[in-house]
Design a protein around this motif. Structure first.
Motif, short mmCIF file in Angstrom:
data_model
loop_
_atom_site.label_atom_id
_atom_site.label_comp_id
_atom_site.label_asym_id
_atom_site.label_seq_id
_atom_site.Cartn_x
_atom_site.Cartn_y
_atom_site.Cartn_z
N PRO A 120 -3.82 0.71 -3.51
CA PRO A 120 -3.69 2.17 -3.69
C PRO A 120 -4.92 2.85 -3.06
O PRO A 120 -5.80 2.18 -2.53
N HIS A 121 -4.98 4.17 -3.13
CA HIS A 121 -6.07 4.85 -2.44
C HIS A 121 -6.54 6.09 -3.18
O HIS A 121 -5.84 6.61 -4.06
N THR A 122 -7.71 6.55 -2.80
CA THR A 122 -8.25 7.78 -3.38
C THR A 122 -7.40 8.98 -2.93
O THR A 122 -6.77 8.97 -1.89
N ARG A 123 -7.44 10.02 -3.73
CA ARG A 123 -6.74 11.27 -3.46
C ARG A 123 -5.25 11.09 -3.20
O ARG A 123 -4.65 11.76 -2.37
N CYS A 124 -4.65 10.12 -3.92
CA CYS A 124 -3.21 9.87 -3.78
C CYS A 124 -2.43 10.90 -4.60
O CYS A 124 -2.77 11.16 -5.75
N ALA A 125 -1.37 11.42 -4.01
CA ALA A 125 -0.58 12.46 -4.70
C ALA A 125 0.01 11.96 -6.01
O ALA A 125 0.08 12.71 -6.99
N VAL A 126 0.44 10.68 -6.05
CA VAL A 126 1.07 10.21 -7.27
C VAL A 126 0.05 9.83 -8.35
O VAL A 126 0.42 9.56 -9.49
N PRO A 142 5.34 5.16 -2.37
CA PRO A 142 4.39 6.13 -2.93
C PRO A 142 3.46 5.47 -3.94
O PRO A 142 3.92 4.90 -4.93
N GLY A 143 2.18 5.49 -3.68
CA GLY A 143 1.21 4.94 -4.62
C GLY A 143 0.81 3.50 -4.35
O GLY A 143 -0.14 3.00 -4.93
N GLY A 144 1.54 2.81 -3.48
CA GLY A 144 1.23 1.39 -3.25
C GLY A 144 1.48 0.56 -4.49
O GLY A 144 0.70 -0.32 -4.83
N THR A 154 0.83 -1.21 0.00
CA THR A 154 0.00 0.00 0.00
C THR A 154 0.86 1.25 0.00
O THR A 154 2.08 1.20 0.03
N CYS A 155 0.19 2.38 -0.07
CA CYS A 155 0.87 3.67 -0.17
C CYS A 155 1.46 4.08 1.18
O CYS A 155 1.01 3.66 2.25
N MET A 156 2.44 4.96 1.13
CA MET A 156 3.05 5.53 2.33
C MET A 156 2.12 6.54 3.01
O MET A 156 2.43 7.02 4.11
N ASP A 157 1.00 6.83 2.41
CA ASP A 157 0.10 7.89 2.90
C ASP A 157 -0.26 7.71 4.37
O ASP A 157 -0.67 6.62 4.79
N SER A 158 -0.15 8.78 5.13
CA SER A 158 -0.40 8.72 6.58
C SER A 158 -1.87 8.52 6.93
O SER A 158 -2.20 8.24 8.08
ZN LIG Z 1 -0.78 7.75 -1.82
#
Ligand SMILES: [Zn+2]
Length: 164
Positions: free
Chosen positions: A88-94, A60-62, A35-39
């Motif tokens: 991956p997830h919604t509103r991901c920067a990448v 980044p991005g999973g 998965t993504c690094m997103d907090s």
């Molecule tokens: Zn992300």
């Protein structure tokens, strides 16, 4: 004095109540998560899992990168994993910036040119997820008995949607 004192203080509190001593390193629930690094993502909690249950690989991005595949091959053969979730997830920067936009933002932040730095941007998240799942299922060292799913995590609802 260290830049990490607050975290080391918290670590001592954590260790006072440490319950994982002597615990083995296998995935007790048989689960691996890419998965993504997103907090905003809590990989264990979102699946009802706890420490010791799952192998987790984040970037980044999973994305299913060569390094993620290395981790999954080890996880499947040596660490009890028989189900893999790519998330991956919604509103991901990448997935919501172009590489040029990310380079521009990083250049502005860094104060030096970041044009040489690669970023793993995704233009079609669902198509990329399907490709990433295929990278796992088609890997010669991942047996067909391993179940692999691709999911999008909604950071606003906490829900997972299976895509593939
Ligand atoms: Zn992300």
């Amino acid at each position: 004095m260290s830049d990490f004192d607050d975290l080391l203080d918290a670590n001592r509190v954590f260790a006072d109540d440490f319950g994982l001593s002597g615990f083995d390193g296998i995935a007790h629930a048989g689960v691996a998560i890419v998965t993504c690094m997103d907090s905003r993502i809590d990989p264990l909690a979102m699946l009802g899992l706890k420490a010791g249950d799952a192998k987790i690989f984040r970037n980044p991005g999973g994305r299913v990168t060569p390094q993620a595949l290395e981790a999954l091959v080890l996880a499947v053969h040596l660490l009890n994993v028989d189900r893999v979730l790519v998330v991956p997830h919604t509103r991901c920067a990448v997935a919501s910036n172009t590489e040029a936009e990310l380079r521009q933002k990083v250049s502005t932040s860094a104060g030096v040119d970041a044009a040489w730095q690669g970023f793993p941007v995704v233009t079609d998240q669902r198509a990329t997820l399907t490709e990433d799942v295929h990278k796992v299922t088609s890997h010669p060292l991942v047996p067909a008995s391993v179940k692999v799913g691709g999911f999008v995590y909604d950071v606003d609802t906490g829900l997972l949607e299976q895509v593939v």
